[in-house]
Design a protein around this motif. Structure first.
Motif, PDB file in Angstrom:
ATOM      1  N   LEU A  37       0.825  -1.215   0.000  1.00  0.00           N
ATOM      2  CA  LEU A  37       0.000   0.000   0.000  1.00  0.00           C
ATOM      3  C   LEU A  37       0.851   1.254   0.000  1.00  0.00           C
ATOM      4  O   LEU A  37       0.491   2.266  -0.590  1.00  0.00           O
ATOM      5  N   LEU A  38       2.016   1.215   0.646  1.00  0.00           N
ATOM      6  CA  LEU A  38       2.895   2.374   0.671  1.00  0.00           C
ATOM      7  C   LEU A  38       3.380   2.728  -0.720  1.00  0.00           C
ATOM      8  O   LEU A  38       3.431   3.889  -1.091  1.00  0.00           O
ATOM      9  N   ILE A  39       3.682   1.735  -1.483  1.00  0.00           N
ATOM     10  CA  ILE A  39       4.187   2.006  -2.838  1.00  0.00           C
ATOM     11  C   ILE A  39       3.122   2.682  -3.672  1.00  0.00           C
ATOM     12  O   ILE A  39       3.358   3.697  -4.314  1.00  0.00           O
ATOM     13  N   ASN A  40       1.873   2.140  -3.612  1.00  0.00           N
ATOM     14  CA  ASN A  40       0.804   2.768  -4.383  1.00  0.00           C
ATOM     15  C   ASN A  40       0.510   4.167  -3.888  1.00  0.00           C
ATOM     16  O   ASN A  40       0.247   5.078  -4.664  1.00  0.00           O
ATOM     17  N   GLY A  41       0.549   4.327  -2.561  1.00  0.00           N
ATOM     18  CA  GLY A  41       0.301   5.654  -2.003  1.00  0.00           C
ATOM     19  C   GLY A  41       1.329   6.656  -2.459  1.00  0.00           C
ATOM     20  O   GLY A  41       1.009   7.791  -2.787  1.00  0.00           O
ATOM     21  N   THR A  42       2.585   6.244  -2.527  1.00  0.00           N
ATOM     22  CA  THR A  42       3.652   7.143  -2.955  1.00  0.00           C
ATOM     23  C   THR A  42       3.439   7.604  -4.376  1.00  0.00           C
ATOM     24  O   THR A  42       3.593   8.779  -4.699  1.00  0.00           O
ATOM     25  N   GLU A  43       3.003   6.672  -5.224  1.00  0.00           N
ATOM     26  CA  GLU A  43       2.783   7.046  -6.624  1.00  0.00           C
ATOM     27  C   GLU A  43       1.676   8.077  -6.751  1.00  0.00           C
ATOM     28  O   GLU A  43       1.720   8.971  -7.601  1.00  0.00           O
ATOM     29  N   PHE A  48       0.316  15.382  -6.370  1.00  0.00           N
ATOM     30  CA  PHE A  48      -0.274  16.547  -5.706  1.00  0.00           C
ATOM     31  C   PHE A  48       0.788  17.609  -5.373  1.00  0.00           C
ATOM     32  O   PHE A  48       1.971  17.301  -5.256  1.00  0.00           O
ATOM     33  N   LYS A  49       0.292  18.825  -5.161  1.00  0.00           N
ATOM     34  CA  LYS A  49       1.167  19.953  -4.796  1.00  0.00           C
ATOM     35  C   LYS A  49       0.845  20.416  -3.388  1.00  0.00           C
ATOM     36  O   LYS A  49      -0.296  20.374  -2.959  1.00  0.00           O
ATOM     37  N   THR A  50       1.836  20.880  -2.672  1.00  0.00           N
ATOM     38  CA  THR A  50       1.623  21.417  -1.322  1.00  0.00           C
ATOM     39  C   THR A  50       2.114  22.865  -1.282  1.00  0.00           C
ATOM     40  O   THR A  50       2.924  23.283  -2.108  1.00  0.00           O
ATOM     41  N   ARG A  51       1.607  23.611  -0.291  1.00  0.00           N
ATOM     42  CA  ARG A  51       2.078  24.989  -0.111  1.00  0.00           C
ATOM     43  C   ARG A  51       3.510  24.985   0.390  1.00  0.00           C
ATOM     44  O   ARG A  51       4.015  23.953   0.809  1.00  0.00           O
ATOM     45  N   ASP A  52       4.101  26.076   0.347  1.00  0.00           N
ATOM     46  CA  ASP A  52       5.465  26.192   0.867  1.00  0.00           C
ATOM     47  C   ASP A  52       5.432  26.130   2.392  1.00  0.00           C
ATOM     48  O   ASP A  52       4.879  27.014   3.060  1.00  0.00           O
ATOM     49  N   ILE A  53       6.012  25.094   2.893  1.00  0.00           N
ATOM     50  CA  ILE A  53       6.116  24.894   4.338  1.00  0.00           C
ATOM     51  C   ILE A  53       7.533  24.444   4.608  1.00  0.00           C
ATOM     52  O   ILE A  53       8.262  24.057   3.680  1.00  0.00           O
ATOM     53  N   ALA A  60       7.554  15.215   6.967  1.00  0.00           N
ATOM     54  CA  ALA A  60       6.695  14.510   7.928  1.00  0.00           C
ATOM     55  C   ALA A  60       5.332  14.236   7.319  1.00  0.00           C
ATOM     56  O   ALA A  60       4.756  13.151   7.493  1.00  0.00           O
ATOM     57  N   LEU A  61       4.800  15.253   6.558  1.00  0.00           N
ATOM     58  CA  LEU A  61       3.495  15.069   5.923  1.00  0.00           C
ATOM     59  C   LEU A  61       3.544  13.948   4.868  1.00  0.00           C
ATOM     60  O   LEU A  61       2.625  13.130   4.741  1.00  0.00           O
ATOM     61  N   MET A  62       4.627  13.908   4.115  1.00  0.00           N
ATOM     62  CA  MET A  62       4.780  12.869   3.084  1.00  0.00           C
ATOM     63  C   MET A  62       4.814  11.475   3.712  1.00  0.00           C
ATOM     64  O   MET A  62       4.235  10.524   3.186  1.00  0.00           O
ATOM     65  N   GLU A  63       5.475  11.338   4.865  1.00  0.00           N
ATOM     66  CA  GLU A  63       5.536  10.054   5.534  1.00  0.00           C
ATOM     67  C   GLU A  63       4.158   9.612   5.998  1.00  0.00           C
ATOM     68  O   GLU A  63       3.795   8.430   5.927  1.00  0.00           O
ATOM     69  N   LYS A  66       2.025   8.532   3.003  1.00  0.00           N
ATOM     70  CA  LYS A  66       2.421   7.226   2.451  1.00  0.00           C
ATOM     71  C   LYS A  66       1.686   6.070   3.118  1.00  0.00           C
ATOM     72  O   LYS A  66       1.485   5.019   2.522  1.00  0.00           O
ATOM     73  N   ILE A  67       1.325   6.276   4.371  1.00  0.00           N
ATOM     74  CA  ILE A  67       0.670   5.204   5.123  1.00  0.00           C
ATOM     75  C   ILE A  67      -0.744   4.948   4.606  1.00  0.00           C
ATOM     76  O   ILE A  67      -1.264   3.837   4.685  1.00  0.00           O
ATOM     77  N   LEU A  68      -1.362   5.970   4.063  1.00  0.00           N
ATOM     78  CA  LEU A  68      -2.750   5.855   3.635  1.00  0.00           C
ATOM     79  C   LEU A  68      -2.872   4.947   2.402  1.00  0.00           C
ATOM     80  O   LEU A  68      -2.059   5.028   1.486  1.00  0.00           O
TER      81      LEU A  68
END
Length: 455
Positions: A37-43, A48-53, A60-63, A66-68
């Motif tokens: 599931l992590l591999i598919n989630g990463t793809e 998607f795009k994120t704001r500048d943070i 941390a958000l990417m990690e 990936k779990i989802l």
């Protein structure tokens, strides 16, 4: 296909059911492993795009994302400002520019279609909220009930396949058993007119068809036995009728006073005595013949020198030949002593029957040849009894070994037509072979093939 093979296939299928179920369960667990599931989630996240943070918070958000699982949609916004950091909602109302109020308003309007879950996320400088959703009608593959349903569906399918094969195999077996039942009943009732073999020519060979073939052989043997019985009764009736009629006629002539002189009565009584003796001999011959079955022939066998039996027979034949004024020419070329299991008395009787026929159907000063030699390439002795007599008609040759059959040239001779039948019975029971060749007015040759094993 044999019954053994059919049941082997059925057993294999039944054994394969639990193994297949275990495989389905293992495959199901493999599909739901977090690593996959992590591999598919990463793809999906990379689209998607994120704001500048801060880079640390972005990582941390990417990690977390990936779990989802890939089918879960989510969005992240800052608390309490409500600024959107990330979204992959498929609805066009929620974009990266939406705020907290827009999100909650959209959630209220779509709560009947989606299941929403809120999660607090601690960032380096701020706090964020992640909202994840899945459709209410979505089948969660992690749900144990879904897995059970899948396994049960496979199980039902395999059970149906097994039932199908059981029905097919059972029909084949029961149909064959019913055929055998009907066939055996038919044979038990004495009806030998119907074949015991399967009606369809494309029926594959198995144990059942082998039984049917054996029953067919038995049916044919019974028919042949019936024919032999009928021929026996007909032959016996024909051969016994003549002496009985003569005896009865002379007795009636004496009783009725037709024969009156002492001399005529004496001659009549002598003739009655001759025919009574002939009738007694014929009955004894029949009794001896009926006793001489395969069991009788094979009984009391022992190791005997067939070489010596042939040599003794050739030597003794000179005595009978001299009495009947026949010339005997022998050529016994048997250089070594060959021992086989036989009943010596019966073998001598078979040879004597052939020799008696040679004397009977030759004239004074005719020749009878006795030849014996070894055929090395086949490991057998060839023993020939050849005469220069009247011979056998061509159309009689195929029937001379049949019981009670008397050829055209032998009907004027006394006898019941069972001598050659006895010879054939003895020869074939020991596994030997007998051939005959003949030409009218030139003679007849009987050839006996006696196989032996090398010492």
């Amino acid at each position: 296909m044999t019954i053994k093979k059919q049941f082997f296939i059925l057993s294999s299928i039944i054994i394969a059911i639990p193994l297949f179920i275990i495989g389905i369960v293992c495959f199901q667990k493999y599909l739901n492993k977090p690593e996959r599931l992590l591999i598919n989630g990463t793809e999906k996240i990379t689209k998607f795009k994120t704001r500048d943070i801060p880079k640390k918070d972005k990582k941390a958000l990417m990690e977390i994302l990936k779990i989802l699982p890939p089918e879960v949609e989510s969005c992240i916004f800052i608390e309490p400002s409500g600024k959107m950091l990330f979204t992959n909602f498929s609805d066009s109302q929620i974009t990266i520019n939406s705020n907290k109020e827009d999100i909650f308003s959209f959630i209220n309007s779509s709560s009947d279609k989606f299941f929403y879950q809120f999660t607090k996320i601690k960032l380096s400088e701020e706090e964020a909220t992640m909202i994840a959703r899945i459709p209410l009608k979505h089948k969660n593959k992690d749900n144990p009930y879904y897995m059970i349903t899948t396994v049960m569906s496979c199980l039902v399918f395999l059970v149906l396949v097994c039932v199908f094969f059981i029905i097919i195999i059972s029909r084949t077996i029961f149909k064959s058993i019913i055929q055998i039942k009907d066939t055996t009943k038919q044979l038990a009732d004495g009806d030998l007119s119907q074949s015991c073999l399967p009606t369809k020519s494309d029926v594959k060979k198995n144990e059942i068809t082998s039984i049917q073939e054996s029953l067919e052989k038995m049916r044919i043997a019974l028919i042949e036995e019936q024919n032999r019985k009928q021929k026996f009764i007909m032959g016996m009736s024909h051969d016994l009728r003549t002496p009985i009629a003569i005896i009865k006629g002379y007795i009636e002539a004496i009783n009725d006073g037709i024969v009156t002189s002492p001399e005529e009565i004496k001659k009549s009584l002598e003739l009655i005595h001759i025919k009574s003796t002939q009738l007694q001999d014929m009955i004894n011959t029949l009794i001896n013949f009926m006793k001489m079955d395969s069991y009788e022939i094979l009984k009391d066998v022992k190791q005997e020198s067939i070489t010596q039996i042939i040599k003794d027979f050739a030597k003794n034949s000179f005595v009978m030949a001299n009495v009947f004024k026949r010339k005997i020419i022998t050529n016994i070329d048997l250089p070594k002593d060959i021992v086989i299991e036989v009943n010596k008395m019966l073998v001598q009787r078979a040879f004597e029957n052939l020799f008696s026929n040679a004397i009977r159907y030759t004239k004074d000063n005719d020749s009878i040849f006795l030849n014996a030699y070894i055929l090395q390439e086949k490991n057998e002795i060839i023993f020939e009894i050849k005469d220069t007599g009247i011979g056998i008609k061509k159309n009689d040759l195929n029937y001379i070994f049949d019981m009670f059959y008397r050829g055209t040239n032998s009907r004027r001779e006394e006898g019941m037509g069972i001598g050659l039948s006895v010879v054939k019975n003895v020869i074939t029971t020991y596994g030997w072979k007998i051939d005959v060749s003949s030409e009218e007015n030139k003679g007849t040759t009987f050839i006996i093939h006696i196989p032996f094993a090398e010492n």
